[in-house]
Design an enzyme around this catalytic site. Structure first.
Site, PDB file in Angstrom:
ATOM      1  N   LYS A 100      -5.490   2.583 -12.218  1.00  0.00           N
ATOM      2  CA  LYS A 100      -6.093   1.264 -12.038  1.00  0.00           C
ATOM      3  C   LYS A 100      -7.582   0.655 -11.785  1.00  0.00           C
ATOM      4  O   LYS A 100      -8.245   0.181 -12.634  1.00  0.00           O
ATOM      5  CB  LYS A 100      -5.199   0.922 -10.415  1.00  0.00           C
ATOM      6  CG  LYS A 100      -5.737   1.558  -9.051  1.00  0.00           C
ATOM      7  CD  LYS A 100      -4.341   1.144  -8.424  1.00  0.00           C
ATOM      8  CE  LYS A 100      -4.414   1.852  -7.049  1.00  0.00           C
ATOM      9  NZ  LYS A 100      -3.176   3.060  -7.143  1.00  0.00           N
ATOM     10  N   ILE A 131       7.514  -1.382 -10.439  1.00  0.00           N
ATOM     11  CA  ILE A 131       7.524  -2.587 -10.747  1.00  0.00           C
ATOM     12  C   ILE A 131       7.307  -3.131 -12.276  1.00  0.00           C
ATOM     13  O   ILE A 131       6.019  -3.095 -12.442  1.00  0.00           O
ATOM     14  CB  ILE A 131       7.044  -3.816  -9.577  1.00  0.00           C
ATOM     15  CG1 ILE A 131       7.545  -3.303  -8.541  1.00  0.00           C
ATOM     16  CG2 ILE A 131       7.713  -5.474 -10.183  1.00  0.00           C
ATOM     17  CD1 ILE A 131       6.446  -4.380  -7.365  1.00  0.00           C
ATOM     18  N   GLY A 182       3.050   9.906   4.997  1.00  0.00           N
ATOM     19  CA  GLY A 182       3.038  10.303   4.061  1.00  0.00           C
ATOM     20  C   GLY A 182       2.695   9.204   2.909  1.00  0.00           C
ATOM     21  O   GLY A 182       1.916   9.189   1.855  1.00  0.00           O
ATOM     22  N   GLU A 185      -3.002   7.766   2.855  1.00  0.00           N
ATOM     23  CA  GLU A 185      -3.530   9.154   2.721  1.00  0.00           C
ATOM     24  C   GLU A 185      -5.083   9.853   4.194  1.00  0.00           C
ATOM     25  O   GLU A 185      -4.546   9.020   4.738  1.00  0.00           O
ATOM     26  CB  GLU A 185      -5.237   9.058   2.010  1.00  0.00           C
ATOM     27  CG  GLU A 185      -4.690   8.637   0.147  1.00  0.00           C
ATOM     28  CD  GLU A 185      -3.890   9.763  -0.233  1.00  0.00           C
ATOM     29  OE1 GLU A 185      -4.361  10.700  -0.060  1.00  0.00           O
ATOM     30  OE2 GLU A 185      -3.094   9.503  -1.506  1.00  0.00           O
ATOM     31  N   LYS A 200      -5.928  -3.820  -8.562  1.00  0.00           N
ATOM     32  CA  LYS A 200      -5.091  -4.481  -9.306  1.00  0.00           C
ATOM     33  C   LYS A 200      -5.209  -6.345  -9.265  1.00  0.00           C
ATOM     34  O   LYS A 200      -4.801  -6.446 -10.806  1.00  0.00           O
ATOM     35  CB  LYS A 200      -3.805  -4.169  -8.367  1.00  0.00           C
ATOM     36  CG  LYS A 200      -3.406  -2.794  -8.302  1.00  0.00           C
ATOM     37  CD  LYS A 200      -1.895  -2.440  -7.231  1.00  0.00           C
ATOM     38  CE  LYS A 200      -2.170  -0.901  -6.935  1.00  0.00           C
ATOM     39  NZ  LYS A 200      -0.920  -0.559  -5.459  1.00  0.00           N
ATOM     40  N   GLY A 298       4.596   5.182  -5.858  1.00  0.00           N
ATOM     41  CA  GLY A 298       6.128   6.543  -5.519  1.00  0.00           C
ATOM     42  C   GLY A 298       5.926   7.327  -7.039  1.00  0.00           C
ATOM     43  O   GLY A 298       4.761   7.259  -7.962  1.00  0.00           O
TER      44      GLY A 298
END
Length: 413
Positions: A100, A131, A182, A185, A200, A298
């Site tokens: 991105k 998505i 997780g 960060e 985004k 993910g």
């Protein structure tokens, strides 16, 4: 046979290879020809990997191999990703990416090179992870004039806000939980300060409105100042706080765009999006509101989008005509001080009745909010729609006796 190179073998890169070989037979049917990953570029060694014979450390091996027709860049960041992607496109190889930051900063330039070389630059995975959103905007919804896009574009911040709302824990504790699981960060700045969501919404805005929107042109705020007091008051308003990236069409060919915490009424489809899930609302002139929902990040969801783009790149014999936008000056981005919305305001006071009279004088009729254990030393209310500049001026005009106001924009989605 179409031969592919994967740049980077981190979380998304390893997921891309995993998804590719797991579904290889079905992917070949969809592509209409045999497929294989010939190279995986990484500076590290993976001697125990079943793909150990595919690893290379020199990008030029990939660049100079005429058999490679599609390059998948899943390194992230601008360096060295930008140089690799630009070189691959210039060499006549299609590129797909999940990056991105790269698309938001260099998308117009890279799309132009792809068009000149009659290849493709695809980036479905750069927004929303698994998505589907890029292809729906430029293909499925192409009969529409897109009027607005608004989305929960960052799973980390959505998880943190969900913990604050559901569990009644403060920002710091919610962030710590996100890090332990997780979802965040060690250095969460890009997420919690809104920079990730900014990139985004820039990509979505550029695609929807045909001109590149740079992150530097986007008003960006994070969620670090959200408190449980605000969560409680806004709950009494039958609403939730979400970090929203939004862009809307204005008159005179302009757009308004921003990333910030926003109050979203419970009846909105965006209000019910919780945990690490993302949702993107696209408002078209023919379709009305269409919402895309799912896991926004993910390993495997993002890899799914990358592999889908690989197949699309193999199937396209020439450059996509609809997936494009032009570079431009940012004069079409309306100054954020002209952005219009209602406002939630919370302010400390000394005397309730005189304070309400002052509020009415400055803001007109407002809707006052209450909460369990309401503090008599503060007021919380929602204003009518007004310009950003006017809201700031009115808050600055509160006289002595008022504390520094907290303000969260209220959006109608």
């Amino acid at each position: 046979m179409a031969k592919i190179a994967v740049l980077g073998y981190g979380v998304v890169g390893s997921g891309t290879v995993e998804v590719f070989y797991k579904n290889k037979e079905n992917l070949e049917k969809k592509a209409g020809e045999p497929l294989d990953i010939k190279y995986i570029l990484d500076v590290r060694d993976f001697p125990d990997s079943p793909y150990a014979d595919k690893f290379v450390k020199d990008f030029n091996v990939i660049l100079n191999d005429p058999e490679i027709s599609v390059v998948s860049e899943v390194i992230g960041g601008l360096k060295p990703a930008y140089d690799f992607v630009k070189s691959a496109l210039t060499a006549g190889k299609s590129v797909v990416t999940s990056n991105k930051e790269l698309v938001a900063a260099k998308g117009a330039e890279l799309l132009k090179i792809a068009k000149e070389k009659n290849v493709n630059f695809f980036f479905e995975a750069s927004v929303g992870g698994g998505i589907p959103i890029i292809k729906p905007i430029h293909a499925c919804l192409e009969a529409n004039e897109i009027d607005e896009i608004a989305g929960i574009l960052n799973g980390t911040t959505n998880f943190i806000l969900t913990k604050m709302i559901r569990d009644g824990i403060g920002f710091d504790e919610a962030l710590k939980t996100a890090q332990e699981l997780g979802y965040a960060e060690r250095n969460p700045t890009a997420d919690v300060e809104g920079f990730d969501a900014c990139r985004k919404i820039c990509i979505l805005a550029s695609l929807a409105f045909g001109r590149h929107v740079y992150p530097e042109s986007v008003h960006t705020e994070g969620i670090t100042k959200i408190t449980l007091d605000d969560v409680s008051y806004i709950d009494s308003y039958n609403a939730k706080i979400k970090l929203i990236g939004c862009v809307r069409r204005e008159d005179k060919g302009e757009i308004s765009i921003g990333v910030f915490p926003a109050v979203i009424k419970d009846e909105s489809q965006l209000a019910g999006v919780n945990d690490v899930f993302n949702a993107i609302l696209v408002r078209g002139d023919a379709t009305g509101d269409v919402v895309f929902y799912g896991k926004g990040a993910g390993k495997l969801p993002t890899a799914s989008a990358v592999v889908s783009d690989i197949i699309s790149a193999v199937k396209h014999s020439d450059t996509s005509r609809s997936l494009t936008w032009a570079d431009s000056e940012q004069t079409f981005v309306r100054p954020f001080e002209e952005f219009t919305c209602a406002n939630y305001i919370r302010v400390s006071i000394k005397d309730s009745e005189s304070a309400k009279a002052t509020v009415k004088e400055l803001f007109g009729d407002v809707e006052y909010l209450s909460t369990k254990g309401s503090n008599s030393g503060e007021l919380a209310f929602v204003t009518d729609v007004m310009r950003e500049k006017d809201a700031l001026d009115k808050c600055a005009g509160l006289p002595d006796g008022f504390g520094v106001p907290v303000r969260i924009r209220v959006l109608d989605y």
